[in-house]
Design a protein around this motif. Structure first.
Motif, PDB file in Angstrom:
ATOM      1  N   ASP A 186      54.327  33.043  23.013  1.00  0.00           N
ATOM      2  CA  ASP A 186      53.979  33.754  24.155  1.00  0.00           C
ATOM      3  C   ASP A 186      54.934  32.774  25.172  1.00  0.00           C
ATOM      4  O   ASP A 186      54.733  31.573  25.277  1.00  0.00           O
ATOM      5  CB  ASP A 186      52.566  33.291  24.596  1.00  0.00           C
ATOM      6  CG  ASP A 186      52.411  34.149  25.840  1.00  0.00           C
ATOM      7  OD1 ASP A 186      52.987  34.322  26.880  1.00  0.00           O
ATOM      8  OD2 ASP A 186      50.718  34.226  25.937  1.00  0.00           O
ATOM      9  N   ASN A 293      42.511  33.509  23.295  1.00  0.00           N
ATOM     10  CA  ASN A 293      42.872  34.416  24.557  1.00  0.00           C
ATOM     11  C   ASN A 293      42.582  33.774  25.855  1.00  0.00           C
ATOM     12  O   ASN A 293      43.236  33.686  26.858  1.00  0.00           O
ATOM     13  CB  ASN A 293      42.479  35.989  24.281  1.00  0.00           C
ATOM     14  CG  ASN A 293      42.958  36.556  23.099  1.00  0.00           C
ATOM     15  OD1 ASN A 293      44.122  36.316  23.184  1.00  0.00           O
ATOM     16  ND2 ASN A 293      42.159  37.346  22.581  1.00  0.00           N
ATOM     17  N   ASP A 396      48.435  47.562  34.732  1.00  0.00           N
ATOM     18  CA  ASP A 396      48.556  47.398  33.378  1.00  0.00           C
ATOM     19  C   ASP A 396      50.029  47.853  33.170  1.00  0.00           C
ATOM     20  O   ASP A 396      50.547  48.891  32.897  1.00  0.00           O
ATOM     21  CB  ASP A 396      47.665  48.513  32.532  1.00  0.00           C
ATOM     22  CG  ASP A 396      46.274  48.113  32.786  1.00  0.00           C
ATOM     23  OD1 ASP A 396      45.871  47.232  32.506  1.00  0.00           O
ATOM     24  OD2 ASP A 396      45.591  49.055  32.998  1.00  0.00           O
ATOM     25  N   SER A 398      54.002  47.806  32.599  1.00  0.00           N
ATOM     26  CA  SER A 398      54.844  48.325  31.379  1.00  0.00           C
ATOM     27  C   SER A 398      56.343  48.451  31.818  1.00  0.00           C
ATOM     28  O   SER A 398      56.663  48.584  32.948  1.00  0.00           O
ATOM     29  CB  SER A 398      54.590  49.759  30.945  1.00  0.00           C
ATOM     30  OG  SER A 398      55.341  50.539  30.128  1.00  0.00           O
ATOM     31  N   THR A 426      46.447  42.312  33.575  1.00  0.00           N
ATOM     32  CA  THR A 426      46.403  43.740  33.098  1.00  0.00           C
ATOM     33  C   THR A 426      45.115  43.864  32.066  1.00  0.00           C
ATOM     34  O   THR A 426      44.586  42.652  31.631  1.00  0.00           O
ATOM     35  CB  THR A 426      47.690  43.706  31.749  1.00  0.00           C
ATOM     36  OG1 THR A 426      47.354  42.735  30.763  1.00  0.00           O
ATOM     37  CG2 THR A 426      48.880  43.455  32.191  1.00  0.00           C
ATOM     38  N   TYR A 428      44.348  45.514  29.665  1.00  0.00           N
ATOM     39  CA  TYR A 428      44.648  45.597  28.296  1.00  0.00           C
ATOM     40  C   TYR A 428      45.526  44.600  27.753  1.00  0.00           C
ATOM     41  O   TYR A 428      46.676  44.495  28.462  1.00  0.00           O
ATOM     42  CB  TYR A 428      45.277  47.099  27.866  1.00  0.00           C
ATOM     43  CG  TYR A 428      45.408  47.244  26.334  1.00  0.00           C
ATOM     44  CD1 TYR A 428      44.572  47.198  25.415  1.00  0.00           C
ATOM     45  CD2 TYR A 428      46.623  47.940  25.909  1.00  0.00           C
ATOM     46  CE1 TYR A 428      44.442  47.381  24.041  1.00  0.00           C
ATOM     47  CE2 TYR A 428      46.671  48.033  24.734  1.00  0.00           C
ATOM     48  CZ  TYR A 428      45.829  47.900  23.646  1.00  0.00           C
ATOM     49  OH  TYR A 428      45.953  48.132  22.406  1.00  0.00           O
ATOM     50  N   SER A 429      45.371  43.805  26.692  1.00  0.00           N
ATOM     51  CA  SER A 429      45.968  42.683  26.472  1.00  0.00           C
ATOM     52  C   SER A 429      47.299  43.124  25.413  1.00  0.00           C
ATOM     53  O   SER A 429      47.845  41.967  25.088  1.00  0.00           O
ATOM     54  CB  SER A 429      45.055  41.630  25.565  1.00  0.00           C
ATOM     55  OG  SER A 429      44.507  42.272  24.409  1.00  0.00           O
ATOM     56  N   ALA A 430      47.505  44.050  25.232  1.00  0.00           N
ATOM     57  CA  ALA A 430      48.699  44.317  24.520  1.00  0.00           C
ATOM     58  C   ALA A 430      50.139  43.785  24.921  1.00  0.00           C
ATOM     59  O   ALA A 430      50.049  43.837  26.348  1.00  0.00           O
ATOM     60  CB  ALA A 430      48.810  45.774  24.138  1.00  0.00           C
ATOM     61  N   TRP A 431      50.938  43.380  24.562  1.00  0.00           N
ATOM     62  CA  TRP A 431      52.037  42.650  24.987  1.00  0.00           C
ATOM     63  C   TRP A 431      53.170  43.309  25.005  1.00  0.00           C
ATOM     64  O   TRP A 431      54.087  43.388  24.191  1.00  0.00           O
ATOM     65  CB  TRP A 431      52.461  41.438  24.263  1.00  0.00           C
ATOM     66  CG  TRP A 431      53.389  40.472  24.590  1.00  0.00           C
ATOM     67  CD1 TRP A 431      54.334  39.967  23.931  1.00  0.00           C
ATOM     68  CD2 TRP A 431      53.202  39.615  25.813  1.00  0.00           C
ATOM     69  NE1 TRP A 431      55.035  38.826  24.747  1.00  0.00           N
ATOM     70  CE2 TRP A 431      54.397  38.847  25.806  1.00  0.00           C
ATOM     71  CE3 TRP A 431      52.463  39.628  27.017  1.00  0.00           C
ATOM     72  CZ2 TRP A 431      54.787  37.995  26.902  1.00  0.00           C
ATOM     73  CZ3 TRP A 431      52.995  38.748  28.000  1.00  0.00           C
ATOM     74  CH2 TRP A 431      53.946  38.071  28.025  1.00  0.00           C
ATOM     75  N   SER A 432      53.520  44.260  26.150  1.00  0.00           N
ATOM     76  CA  SER A 432      54.379  44.955  26.116  1.00  0.00           C
ATOM     77  C   SER A 432      55.250  45.022  27.452  1.00  0.00           C
ATOM     78  O   SER A 432      56.102  45.826  28.142  1.00  0.00           O
ATOM     79  CB  SER A 432      54.226  46.404  26.041  1.00  0.00           C
ATOM     80  OG  SER A 432      53.377  46.726  27.054  1.00  0.00           O
ATOM     81  N   ARG A 434      56.884  41.715  28.567  1.00  0.00           N
ATOM     82  CA  ARG A 434      57.523  40.245  28.570  1.00  0.00           C
ATOM     83  C   ARG A 434      58.503  40.098  29.712  1.00  0.00           C
ATOM     84  O   ARG A 434      58.464  39.108  30.135  1.00  0.00           O
ATOM     85  CB  ARG A 434      58.239  40.136  27.063  1.00  0.00           C
ATOM     86  CG  ARG A 434      57.162  40.099  25.870  1.00  0.00           C
ATOM     87  CD  ARG A 434      58.162  39.770  24.720  1.00  0.00           C
ATOM     88  NE  ARG A 434      57.400  39.665  23.564  1.00  0.00           N
ATOM     89  CZ  ARG A 434      56.649  38.552  22.901  1.00  0.00           C
ATOM     90  NH1 ARG A 434      56.946  37.452  23.644  1.00  0.00           N
ATOM     91  NH2 ARG A 434      56.010  38.449  22.105  1.00  0.00           N
ATOM     92  N   ASP A 449      46.461  38.702  30.706  1.00  0.00           N
ATOM     93  CA  ASP A 449      46.224  39.749  29.975  1.00  0.00           C
ATOM     94  C   ASP A 449      44.807  39.994  29.531  1.00  0.00           C
ATOM     95  O   ASP A 449      44.087  38.889  28.930  1.00  0.00           O
ATOM     96  CB  ASP A 449      47.170  39.873  28.782  1.00  0.00           C
ATOM     97  CG  ASP A 449      48.677  40.067  29.126  1.00  0.00           C
ATOM     98  OD1 ASP A 449      48.692  40.998  29.860  1.00  0.00           O
ATOM     99  OD2 ASP A 449      49.336  39.473  28.498  1.00  0.00           O
TER     100      ASP A 449
END
Length: 712
Positions: A186, A293, A396, A398, A426, A428-432, A434, A449
């Motif tokens: 991270d 997290n 969220d 992107s 965000t 949702y914790s998906a890492w998109s 960076r 996240d």
């Protein structure tokens, strides 16, 4: 707003300097073999930028990666500060002996320090004793080593090719895998020190904390702990952290109520190790988290240069549905929203599209026209509001959407105009995202996240702000004049105190108990009844009976002489002639108090809603001794059923002041006598508008508890 103290605190070198910031390093077991620890530690150290001398040690090589390689530590041209040992257990003790003989000042030990067949003494114990005798720090055994980007130095067993960007987070973990999970994954987390402590043979997590707190770069400390091996040093480090306004975050592993089956009291059964740790953490302002997290989100938020201002959370969103989600989650997690002013409301009203309501949280998406201006104006107004502690932009993110690039621009602009923390969250914790996250982080904006983890981080930031604003717990009052008497009574007592003895002890500490008498005949029972007055309670006082109600040993509401004599006859026939008579106390709420003695951290006192429901409800709070009135009031207020004390359905409010006073007095008792009391249970304690009365008690001296455990 709380500012971070980043000034150097000490001028003398820290005792861990030879370990964490050495002038020279020997790598024992260095190797050219790929995917070996000996090779990985070489490849970690050489490109790290370490400015000191590097000495590979391995008799199989003359040179490694451009450095002369030596056959042994004894062959080195100087006595190095640090030796990093990548050697098997079978030769570990010999290498440690050599290191100490040549004057090495610190060690990192990757091996487990375990030998099959060790009987007389364990390898780890022998190594620890030798290192302590030599006065040198040791990282490990069974560790992965450390990263010190500030020095810079990598003494680590697993190769990682990418540089670690210097920041303000110190991360100390007793689990190497949980260290790597955050250290390498991270970019938002920027470290000034990361340590895998392993078995902590000599040097504990508390020692590494102490070192970090002397570094001006340290903004926040995060720990993953299985156990605390040096309790007093740990508490000293926490006190140092408070003095320097450095938040400490702990993920405590292995929380358990192991040993509760030995408990003779309700208190011992419901106050397990987890509750003790939580009470310790509350006392010292430690932020307790439940998973990685939450730890990461909290470290990211508190790792910024800004601390929460007074007030609550102000949020702006581009979705009505997401507003409902955040409001629901914030309510569940106890995160307060800011009560925005009329002036802020007016700005929102003038700026938002028609049909959008000027309330916090703000759904600011209407037609989308001039959305950047709308969001920037509204978010700026929220941040300027006097009741906003932390601002939040919920989106969220992107990197594929131009809209979100616009949101990033808005946040950067708003962040430049405020000194309050600003968060982008965000759901949702998906890492998109960076690139967006790194860009925002460089502007001082924390990107978090996951709805729950992010809101917990916000709550922790607010709680830490409140902790710093409170005075430290007041020192314990002078010892009670009757303390020496009770210490003599408790010291060698191998049975629990009788109830009348318990009443006497509580009374000496100012805790209200019923008027009572011990009787051993019908005649004495009749005389005592007339003296005490009706109604009465009769309880068996036969030695060794702890929970009297379980065997029909309690008779309540004896209204006259006939009822008293009938009750006495029954108790005497079944359980023996010794009976305690007491005045029938009244109260509208049953509560319980207790004392727990922890072998590491000393005495803790508990308050709970009691009676027969204590072990079912488990609505309890534990406080570390000493307990002052402020701590007592907070612990009582934190009970889930605390509203019952205010009086429901027309009932008068209970006497909270008396309840708080009882808690404080129990804390004084625990401070004076807690080392001699394994468990103390006051249940029930009747509370009403007229005060508090402890009608039943169980007090188990340490010797009695140990005897019971031995014979269990």
């Amino acid at each position: 707003m709380q500012q971070i103290n980043r000034e150097p605190q000490d001028t003398l070198p820290h005792r861990l300097q030879p370990l964490l910031a050495p002038r020279s390093v020997a790598l024992v077991g260095a190797s050219r073999k790929r995917n070996s620890v000996g090779n990985d530690m070489m490849r970690n150290l050489i490109p790290s930028g370490y400015p000191g001398a590097i000495y590979p040690v391995n008799p199989s090589y003359d040179q490694l990666y451009g450095h002369a390689c030596y056959p042994s530590l004894s062959a080195l041209p100087e006595a190095v500060d640090l030796a990093v040992l990548s050697v098997p257990n079978r030769v570990l003790e010999r290498v440690v002996d050599e290191a100490l003989a040549v004057g090495v000042k610190a060690l990192v030990i990757f091996a487990s320090a375990e030998l099959e067949g060790d009987t007389d003494s364990l390898l780890r114990d022998r190594i620890a004793a030798k290192a302590r005798a030599a006065g040198i720090p040791v990282c490990g055994a069974n560790c992965m080593g450390f990263f010190n980007p500030e020095h810079p130095l990598r003494a680590f067993s697993a190769f990682h090719p990418d540089p670690i960007e210097l920041g303000g987070l110190t991360y100390i973990a007793q689990s190497g895998s949980l260290l790597q999970a955050l250290l390498f994954n991270d970019e938002r987390l920027k470290f000034n020190l990361a340590v895998s402590t392993g078995q902590e043979l000599v040097t504990s997590a508390a020692d590494f904390m102490d070192y970090a707190l002397d570094q001006p770069s340290t903004r926040v400390i995060a720990l993953v702990l299985e156990t605390i091996r040096d309790p007093q040093a740990f508490i000293a480090a926490l006190e140092k952290a408070r003095a320097r306004a450095v938040p400490v975050i702990v993920l405590k592993l292995g929380r358990t109520e192991a040993g509760a089956h030995f408990a003779l009291s309700h208190t011992g059964a419901i106050a397990g190790n987890a509750e003790v740790y939580e009470a310790l953490f509350r006392r010292h302002g430690v932020i307790s988290v439940r998973d990685l997290n939450e730890l990461a989100a909290t470290a990211i938020l508190l790792g910024t240069a800004r601390r929460a201002a007074p007030g609550g959370l102000a949020a702006i969103l581009d979705s009505g549905g997401e507003r409902e989600l955040i409001v629901d989650c914030a309510s569940d997690l106890g995160v307060p929203f800011a009560s925005i002013s009329a002036e802020t409301t007016e700005v929102l009203q003038k700026t938002l599209d028609s049909g959008l309501t000027p309330v916090n949280p703000v759904d600011a998406w209407g037609t989308g026209k001039d959305f950047e201006m709308v969001f920037e104006t509204c978010l700026t107004a929220l941040m300027q509001d006097a009741d906003t502690a932390i601002g939040m932009f919920v989106a969220d993110l992107s990197e594929e959407l131009d809209l979100h690039a616009g949101y990033v621009d808005v946040c950067q602009a708003v962040a430049r105009a405020t000194d309050k923390p600003l968060v982008v969250m965000t759901n949702y914790s998906a890492w998109s995202h960076r690139k967006h996250a790194v860009r925002l982080a460089r502007s001082g904006v924390a990107v978090l996240d996951g709805t729950a983890a992010s809101l917990r981080a916000v709550r922790h930031a607010l709680e830490y702000r409140d902790f710093l604003a409170r005075p430290a717990a007041k020192a314990q009052l002078a010892e009670n004049p009757r303390a020496s008497h009770w210490r003599a009574v408790l010291a060698n007592r191998i049975t629990p105190l009788t109830e009348d003895e318990g009443y006497a002890l509580l009374s000496d500490y100012g805790i209200a108990v019923p008027q009572h008498r011990i009787v051993e005949s019908r005649v004495a029972a009749r005389e005592a009844g007339l003296e005490l007055g009706f109604p009465l309670v009769a309880k068996t006082a036969a030695p060794g009976i702890l929970h009297k109600s379980d065997i029909g040993g309690v008779k309540l509401g004896l209204k006259d002489e006939a009822a008293l004599l009938a009750a006495y006859d029954d108790l005497a026939t079944r359980l023996g002639p010794r009976v305690l008579l007491s005045a029938m106390a009244s109260g509208q709420v049953e509560m319980a108090f207790g004392l727990v003695r922890d072998p590491q951290f000393g005495s803790f006192v508990m308050v709970a809603f009691g009676g027969i429901w204590i072990e079912v409800l488990k609505d309890s709070q534990l406080a570390m001794v000493p307990v002052d009135s402020d701590v007592a009031a907070r612990r009582i207020a934190d009970l889930k059923m605390a509203r019952v004390l205010d009086g429901l359905r027309g009932a008068a409010p209970c006497d909270r002041a008396a309840l708080i006073d009882t808690y404080v007095r129990l804390g004084a008792l625990a401070a004076d006598l807690g080392d001699l009391i394994a468990e103390l249970d006051m249940n029930p304690v009747l509370v009403g508008p007229g005060g508090v009365v402890a009608v039943d008690s169980l007090i188990v001296p340490v010797a009695a508890h140990e005897r019971s455990a031995t014979h269990d």
